[in-house]
Design an enzyme around this catalytic site. Structure first.
Site, PDB file in Angstrom:
ATOM      1  N   PHE A  29       0.858  -1.185   0.000  1.00 27.91           N
ATOM      2  CA  PHE A  29       0.000   0.000   0.000  1.00 27.91           C
ATOM      3  C   PHE A  29       0.904   1.248   0.000  1.00 27.91           C
ATOM      4  CE2 PHE A  29      -3.474   2.735   1.094  1.00 27.91           C
ATOM      5  CZ  PHE A  29      -4.634   2.010   0.863  1.00 27.91           C
ATOM      6  N   ALA A  63       0.093  -2.108   5.758  1.00 26.04           N
ATOM      7  CA  ALA A  63       0.716  -2.007   7.081  1.00 26.04           C
ATOM      8  C   ALA A  63       0.049  -2.919   8.112  1.00 26.04           C
ATOM      9  CB  ALA A  63       0.673  -0.555   7.553  1.00 26.04           C
ATOM     10  N   PHE A  64      -1.241  -3.129   7.948  1.00 28.88           N
ATOM     11  CA  PHE A  64      -1.955  -3.958   8.917  1.00 28.88           C
ATOM     12  C   PHE A  64      -1.417  -5.388   8.926  1.00 28.88           C
ATOM     13  CE2 PHE A  64      -5.662  -6.220  10.656  1.00 28.88           C
ATOM     14  CZ  PHE A  64      -5.962  -5.411  11.740  1.00 28.88           C
ATOM     15  N   THR A  93     -11.224   9.106   6.623  1.00 25.14           N
ATOM     16  CA  THR A  93     -11.943   8.289   7.602  1.00 25.14           C
ATOM     17  C   THR A  93     -11.020   7.905   8.755  1.00 25.14           C
ATOM     18  OG1 THR A  93     -11.316   6.156   6.664  1.00 25.14           O
ATOM     19  CG2 THR A  93     -13.215   7.272   5.673  1.00 25.14           C
ATOM     20  N   HIS A  95      -9.974   5.080   9.352  1.00 26.81           N
ATOM     21  CA  HIS A  95      -9.196   3.888   8.987  1.00 26.81           C
ATOM     22  C   HIS A  95      -7.723   4.046   9.365  1.00 26.81           C
ATOM     23  CE1 HIS A  95      -9.087   0.089   6.869  1.00 26.81           C
ATOM     24  NE2 HIS A  95      -8.043   0.480   6.155  1.00 26.81           N
TER      25      HIS A  95
END
Ligand code: INI
Length: 164
Positions: A29, A63-64, A93, A95
């Site tokens: 990402f 990253a998650f 958001t 997130h």
């Protein structure tokens, strides 16, 4: 006499990664940024004596997903340090807060659980411009800084465990 674990060489402060094996986990990402961090980290490792053959690079979606990969790599016992590279950029958001917070917490936990240096080379920025500034090809680069931190921490843990 007291024991004083100074970072790196006693006189120059330089760290020496000769013979160290390092794994890097990169988030795909925002890969415009994470590729720049990866280049910085590879350059940093090379500057401090880590051989390219002793470096493993693993890509994950974002990253998650980084903490699971860092923990799995640490648990193989094949590496002296693991470096996490990612770019979390704030959107409209909430997130961002979940991804950035859980990523940082997970990386910290994977290091404490496995007793291996796992370096937080994840940028968490308000916008793309800030991320670009912190991933300069020739200059400020979080990846390059992370390489030095990884070597310093691996060396420190080795010396603490040896008691010298
Ligand atoms: N992942 C990132 O690495 N950076 C971001 O900025 C980001 N944003 O903003 O959403 C992001 N999201 C994806 C996330 O890391 C997971 O891959 C996804 O939620 C699937 O688990």
């Amino acid at each position: 006499m007291s024991t004083n674990f100074k970072a790196g060489h006693a006189l120059t402060g330089e760290v020496d990664g000769t013979g160290m094996r390092v794994a890097l986990v990169c988030g795909r990402f925002n890969d415009l940024i994470t590729n720049r961090l990866l280049d910085g980290a590879m350059a940093g490792l090379a500057i401090h004596g880590v051989r390219e053959d002793d470096v493993t690079v693993v890509w994950v979606p974002g990253a998650f997903e980084i903490p699971l990969a860092t923990k799995e790599l640490a648990m193989t016992g094949r590496y002296d340090a693991v470096i996490a590279l990612g770019a979390v950029i704030r959107g409209d958001t909430a997130h961002f807060d979940y991804v950035a917070g859980q990523c940082a917490e997970g990386i910290l936990r994977s290091g404490l659980d496995t007793r291996l240096p796992i370096v937080f080379g994840v940028l968490t920025t308000e916008n793309l411009e800030q991320a670009l500034v912190r991933s300069e090809p020739e200059g400020d680069n979080k990846g390059e800084e992370s390489a030095r931190t990884a070597i310093e921490m691996a060396d420190l843990l080795r010396r603490i465990r040896r008691g010298d």
